[in-house]
Design a protein around this motif. Structure first.
Motif, short mmCIF file in Angstrom:
data_model
loop_
_atom_site.label_atom_id
_atom_site.label_comp_id
_atom_site.label_asym_id
_atom_site.label_seq_id
_atom_site.Cartn_x
_atom_site.Cartn_y
_atom_site.Cartn_z
N LEU A 4 0.83 -1.21 0.00
CA LEU A 4 0.00 0.00 0.00
C LEU A 4 0.87 1.25 0.00
N GLU A 5 1.91 1.26 0.82
CA GLU A 5 2.78 2.43 0.89
C GLU A 5 3.50 2.65 -0.43
N SER A 6 3.98 1.58 -1.06
CA SER A 6 4.67 1.72 -2.33
C SER A 6 3.73 2.20 -3.43
N THR A 7 2.50 1.73 -3.37
CA THR A 7 1.52 2.17 -4.35
C THR A 7 1.23 3.65 -4.20
N MET A 8 1.11 4.12 -2.97
CA MET A 8 0.90 5.54 -2.72
C MET A 8 2.08 6.36 -3.24
N PRO A 13 4.55 10.93 -3.58
CA PRO A 13 5.68 10.63 -2.69
C PRO A 13 5.75 11.55 -1.48
N TYR A 14 5.22 12.77 -1.60
CA TYR A 14 5.23 13.66 -0.43
C TYR A 14 4.45 13.05 0.73
N THR A 15 3.25 12.55 0.45
CA THR A 15 2.41 12.00 1.51
C THR A 15 3.08 10.81 2.19
N VAL A 16 3.76 9.98 1.42
CA VAL A 16 4.46 8.84 2.01
C VAL A 16 5.56 9.33 2.95
N GLY A 47 0.42 5.18 11.90
CA GLY A 47 1.16 6.34 11.43
C GLY A 47 1.63 6.18 10.00
N THR A 48 2.02 4.97 9.65
CA THR A 48 2.54 4.71 8.31
C THR A 48 1.46 4.79 7.24
N LEU A 49 0.19 4.57 7.62
CA LEU A 49 -0.89 4.51 6.63
C LEU A 49 -2.00 5.53 6.88
N HIS A 50 -1.80 6.49 7.78
CA HIS A 50 -2.94 7.30 8.22
C HIS A 50 -3.54 8.17 7.12
N ASP A 51 -2.78 8.50 6.09
CA ASP A 51 -3.31 9.33 5.00
C ASP A 51 -3.60 8.53 3.74
N LEU A 52 -3.74 7.23 3.88
CA LEU A 52 -4.03 6.38 2.74
C LEU A 52 -5.26 6.86 1.96
N GLY A 53 -6.27 7.35 2.67
CA GLY A 53 -7.51 7.78 2.03
C GLY A 53 -7.35 8.97 1.10
N LYS A 54 -6.22 9.67 1.18
CA LYS A 54 -6.01 10.81 0.28
C LYS A 54 -5.83 10.38 -1.17
N GLY A 226 14.54 20.26 3.88
CA GLY A 226 15.36 19.61 2.87
C GLY A 226 14.66 18.43 2.24
N ASN A 227 14.06 17.57 3.08
CA ASN A 227 13.33 16.43 2.54
C ASN A 227 12.12 16.87 1.74
N SER A 228 11.41 17.89 2.22
CA SER A 228 10.20 18.33 1.54
C SER A 228 10.50 18.90 0.16
N ARG A 229 11.62 19.62 0.03
CA ARG A 229 11.97 20.14 -1.30
C ARG A 229 12.20 19.01 -2.28
N GLN A 230 12.83 17.94 -1.80
CA GLN A 230 13.05 16.79 -2.66
C GLN A 230 11.73 16.16 -3.07
N TRP A 231 10.82 16.00 -2.08
CA TRP A 231 9.52 15.41 -2.41
C TRP A 231 8.70 16.33 -3.30
N ALA A 232 8.86 17.65 -3.13
CA ALA A 232 8.12 18.59 -3.96
C ALA A 232 8.53 18.44 -5.42
N ARG A 233 9.84 18.22 -5.67
CA ARG A 233 10.27 18.00 -7.04
C ARG A 233 9.67 16.73 -7.60
N LEU A 234 9.60 15.71 -6.76
CA LEU A 234 9.01 14.46 -7.21
C LEU A 234 7.52 14.60 -7.52
N LEU A 235 6.87 15.51 -6.80
CA LEU A 235 5.45 15.71 -7.03
C LEU A 235 5.16 16.18 -8.45
N LEU A 236 6.12 16.84 -9.08
CA LEU A 236 5.92 17.29 -10.45
C LEU A 236 5.76 16.13 -11.41
N GLN A 237 6.20 14.97 -10.99
CA GLN A 237 6.10 13.78 -11.83
C GLN A 237 4.86 12.95 -11.53
#
Length: 262
Positions: A4-8, A13-16, A47-54, A226-237
């Motif tokens: 489930l986490e990998s699918t999300m 990737p930001y939410t994960v 905690g690992t899955l709490h935003d799965l519904g998004k 720092g981590n969020s900037r990396q995930w933000a770039r990934l969000l573009l994909q």
């Protein structure tokens, strides 16, 4: 859980990353409060899955700049129930699914989806709720910059016993507020954001890899930024990732199953 986490991650990737950091904060608080290993395990999974519904919410809405309309916010508020409907048939251990369902409930009944109050809310859900607020406020989001550790702890302090469990907040302040200015100086402005995060013990399996242990003493807002900037770039994909047929098929089936509960 890993599937489930990998699918999300293929879509958001930001939410994960957010879930992993929330998981660490929640488990650190829970361990400090003396939760048993069984309850910590349930909290860790939640905690690992709490935003799965998004996954059921359009990604453009999740990253929308500016204020949400009432209709948009109503859709956002469905995500705990969607996650619960997905996970409840899976037979997760203990009350894990209920922790996820209740993580946006608030002590005064102003939360969602059920409007629970006080002791009606599971302790683990109250812990997860505080951890969720802490990570979200300290993170850069697509629609705003990080608010910083000082402002985050100020929010928790002002609403202690109103929105957030008092014991949970006190534990959070004990762990993460040791080097903040005195309470009257919490809103001291940008200079107060350079606080070095205390290093509470993090145990193997508490939702993070070793390198993600809040940067080994760096300021919380620096690590998260720092981590969020990396995930933000990934969000573009994200649109390209959404086209991956396997992920879409799997999560599409899960969402359709969950929506039957509405």
């Amino acid at each position: 859980m890993q599937v489930l986490e990998s699918t999300m991650a293929t879509r958001d990737p930001y939410t994960v990353g957010h879930q992993r950091r929330v998981c660490q904060i929640a488990c650190t608080i829970g361990r400090e409060m003396g939760l048993s290993e069984e309850r910590l395990r349930n909290l860790r999974i939640a905690g690992t899955l709490h935003d799965l519904g998004k996954f059921a919410i359009p990604s453009d809405l999740l990253s929308k700049p500016g204020k949400l309309t009432p209709q948009e916010f109503a859709l956002i508020k469905t995500h705990p129930q969607v996650a619960y409907n997905i996970l409840e048939p899976v037979s997760l251990p203990g009350n894990t699914a209920l922790i996820i369902l209740q993580h946006h409930e608030r002590l005064n009944g102003s939360g969602y989806p059920q409007g629970l109050k006080g002791e009606e809310i599971l302790l683990e859900a109250r812990i997860l709720g505080v951890a969720d607020v802490m990570e979200a406020m300290c993170s850069h989001r697509p629609y705003r910059a990080s608010l910083g550790l000082a402002e985050t702890l100020d929010e928790l302090t002002r609403n202690k016993g109103v929105l957030y469990d008092a014991e949970v907040v006190e534990t959070c302040l004990k762990l993460y507020g040791q080097d903040l200015p005195a309470s009257g100086e919490v809103n001291a402005g940008p200079a107060s954001l350079g606080v070095v995060l205390p290093r509470p013990p993090v145990f193997r399996g508490d939702g993070v890899r070793a390198r993600e242990n809040f940067g080994g003493g760096r300021a919380l807002h620096q690590v998260v930024a720092g981590n969020s900037r990396q995930w933000a770039r990934l969000l573009l994909q994200r649109h390209r990732a959404w086209m991956q047929a396997t992920s879409a098929s799997l999560m599409g089936w899960l969402i359709m199953t969950s929506l039957k509960g509405f």
